[in-house]
Enzyme design. Sequence first.
Site, PDB file in Angstrom:
ATOM      1  CB  VAL A   1     -19.789  -1.975  -3.987  1.00 26.95           C
ATOM      2  CG1 VAL A   1     -20.060  -3.375  -3.408  1.00 26.95           C
ATOM      3  CG2 VAL A   1     -18.279  -1.862  -4.591  1.00 26.95           C
TER       4      VAL A   1
ATOM      5  N   GLY B   1     -26.288   1.190   1.839  1.00 27.37           N
ATOM      6  CA  GLY B   1     -25.150   1.627   0.852  1.00 27.37           C
ATOM      7  C   GLY B   1     -25.811   1.330  -0.910  1.00 27.37           C
TER       8      GLY B   1
ATOM      9  CE  LYS C   1      -4.298   1.132   0.239  1.00 28.64           C
ATOM     10  NZ  LYS C   1      -5.451   0.383  -0.473  1.00 28.64           N
TER      11      LYS C   1
HETATM   12  P1  NAD Z   1     -19.600   4.523  -3.439  1.00 29.05           P
HETATM   13  O1  NAD Z   1     -19.246   5.728  -3.028  1.00 29.05           O
HETATM   14  O2  NAD Z   1     -20.012   4.413  -4.886  1.00 29.05           O
HETATM   15  O3  NAD Z   1     -20.815   3.984  -2.574  1.00 29.05           O
HETATM   16  C1  NAD Z   1     -21.151   4.248  -1.067  1.00 29.05           C
HETATM   17  C2  NAD Z   1     -22.373   4.553  -1.002  1.00 29.05           C
HETATM   18  O4  NAD Z   1     -22.579   4.551   0.218  1.00 29.05           O
HETATM   19  C3  NAD Z   1     -22.845   6.028  -1.480  1.00 29.05           C
HETATM   20  O5  NAD Z   1     -23.872   5.963  -2.340  1.00 29.05           O
HETATM   21  C4  NAD Z   1     -23.067   6.643  -0.136  1.00 29.05           C
HETATM   22  O6  NAD Z   1     -24.178   7.767  -0.164  1.00 29.05           O
HETATM   23  C5  NAD Z   1     -23.407   5.655   0.812  1.00 29.05           C
HETATM   24  N1  NAD Z   1     -23.410   6.111   2.165  1.00 29.05           N
HETATM   25  C6  NAD Z   1     -22.485   6.630   2.736  1.00 29.05           C
HETATM   26  N2  NAD Z   1     -22.697   6.715   4.053  1.00 29.05           N
HETATM   27  C7  NAD Z   1     -23.774   5.990   4.281  1.00 29.05           C
HETATM   28  C8  NAD Z   1     -24.693   5.647   5.465  1.00 29.05           C
HETATM   29  N3  NAD Z   1     -24.427   6.334   6.585  1.00 29.05           N
HETATM   30  N4  NAD Z   1     -25.810   4.964   5.289  1.00 29.05           N
HETATM   31  C9  NAD Z   1     -26.213   4.572   3.957  1.00 29.05           C
HETATM   32  N5  NAD Z   1     -25.421   4.809   2.817  1.00 29.05           N
HETATM   33  C10 NAD Z   1     -24.460   5.506   3.067  1.00 29.05           C
HETATM   34  O7  NAD Z   1     -18.338   3.556  -3.050  1.00 29.05           O
HETATM   35  P2  NAD Z   1     -18.345   1.862  -3.518  1.00 29.05           P
HETATM   36  O8  NAD Z   1     -17.044   1.907  -4.332  1.00 29.05           O
HETATM   37  O9  NAD Z   1     -19.589   1.415  -3.475  1.00 29.05           O
HETATM   38  O10 NAD Z   1     -17.708   1.261  -2.163  1.00 29.05           O
HETATM   39  C11 NAD Z   1     -18.603   0.866  -0.967  1.00 29.05           C
HETATM   40  C12 NAD Z   1     -17.746   0.259  -0.022  1.00 29.05           C
HETATM   41  O11 NAD Z   1     -16.975  -0.777  -0.492  1.00 29.05           O
HETATM   42  C13 NAD Z   1     -16.625   0.897   0.452  1.00 29.05           C
HETATM   43  O12 NAD Z   1     -16.565   0.557   1.924  1.00 29.05           O
HETATM   44  C14 NAD Z   1     -15.358   0.626  -0.292  1.00 29.05           C
HETATM   45  O13 NAD Z   1     -14.244   0.658   0.591  1.00 29.05           O
HETATM   46  C15 NAD Z   1     -15.825  -0.978  -0.360  1.00 29.05           C
HETATM   47  N6  NAD Z   1     -15.090  -1.571  -1.600  1.00 29.05           N
HETATM   48  C16 NAD Z   1     -15.328  -1.170  -2.795  1.00 29.05           C
HETATM   49  C17 NAD Z   1     -14.632  -1.785  -3.890  1.00 29.05           C
HETATM   50  C18 NAD Z   1     -14.943  -1.208  -5.477  1.00 29.05           C
HETATM   51  O14 NAD Z   1     -14.547  -2.083  -6.368  1.00 29.05           O
HETATM   52  N7  NAD Z   1     -15.504  -0.169  -5.454  1.00 29.05           N
HETATM   53  C19 NAD Z   1     -13.830  -2.997  -3.640  1.00 29.05           C
HETATM   54  C20 NAD Z   1     -13.613  -3.379  -2.348  1.00 29.05           C
HETATM   55  C21 NAD Z   1     -14.199  -2.647  -1.170  1.00 29.05           C
END
Ligand code: NAD
Length: 355
Positions: free
Chosen positions: A187, A183, A81
């Site tokens: 994802v 959320g 990282k």
């Molecule tokens: P994103 O920003 O597209 O989506 C996150 C969503 O969560 C947003 O729509 C946001 O409004 C919502 N949110 C934030 N706070 C909230 C709450 N208190 N209650 C309800 N909803 C809430 O991000 P993402 O890429 O979808 O990632 C989501 C999670 O998955 C993160 O923890 C990220 O680290 C993890 N993750 C993502 C990936 C990837 O490929 N994108 C891979 C592994 C892990």
Amino acid sequence: MTAFWTEPDFDDHEMVHVVRDRASGLMAIIAVHSSHLGPGAGGTRFWHYPNPKDGLRDALRLSRGMSYKNAMAGLPMGGGKAVILADENRTKTPELLAAFGDAVEALGGRYVTAEDVGISEADMVAVSQRTTHVSGLPVSGQGSAGGDPGPFTSYGIYLGIKAAVAHRLGTDSLDGVHVAVQGTGSVGGGVARLLAKDGARLTLADIHKDGVEALADELGAAVVAPDAILATKCDVFSPNALGAILNEDSIAQLDTRIVAGGANNQLARSAHGKVLFERGILYAPDYVINAGGIISVATEYLARREGRDATRDEVNALIEKIPGRLTQIWKKSDADSISPDVVADRMAQELIGRG
Ligand code: NAD
């Protein structure tokens, strides 16, 4: 900076490299936790840390997490990282990204970088002008893997939820199975769409009201307020928003048989895995179920080193191993009466030669 080996998060990391480039203002830490299985792979975080020590902690903690995640994803990659210590104004210039690319290149492939918080695909393209040890680059070819890892992450979580339902509820069908999705971004939105196709009953929550309501209309799902999703009575609670969502308070509110979602670092503390286990809730260890994205990113990198594009089919074939790995964890957890997060950690430690 203090001696990194006295930090509580230091776990026999193989390399902690501090990078300073006065001309561009770059200050970065690149950590490789383990290269037992291959080069240390993990994204670059661009963040302003009022106390640089917190940046060091992130680099140590997150690189160890990547060792475990890559190992459990079956990838020939170790854990690494990078953290770029941004200034207060988060100044990100082409010169700074170029200097970072040079620093990655100077490590000769011991560390492979990609996007993380604060770093976009365009930033990675800039870094790739200076080093080949980079992934998460845009792809144009149809059927090629790479680019946005979100859909691949969603696919792995969907398969993991199906496996959890089979293991805990004893059915191979998602028809009528109630999933509460916290959320609905990249994802969570993808997970909801895949589950809806299989007839799952969905309840969604997101702080972005318009987006979640539009998705609910599209899928025929219910919507609840963000603070009501934890206590929603359901078969599966799927956290896809924030980390550290599982603590004493939130676990006490849960009315579910299964927790399976994509958010990183869901357990506020490692002890919370045991709390879930003792409540009889089946937990899918986050770094195992959410590995679809890293599988895509790593496969893209490895294929490019062979002078070709990775295909979606080869990435999907690797993602389709996630449910089997989860089931293996749950069976061992049941047999040994140990929470699945601990079983997963031990399996990962074995794989990286630190059992
Ligand atoms: P994103 O920003 O597209 O989506 C996150 C969503 O969560 C947003 O729509 C946001 O409004 C919502 N949110 C934030 N706070 C909230 C709450 N208190 N209650 C309800 N909803 C809430 O991000 P993402 O890429 O979808 O990632 C989501 C999670 O998955 C993160 O923890 C990220 O680290 C993890 N993750 C993502 C990936 C990837 O490929 N994108 C891979 C592994 C892990």
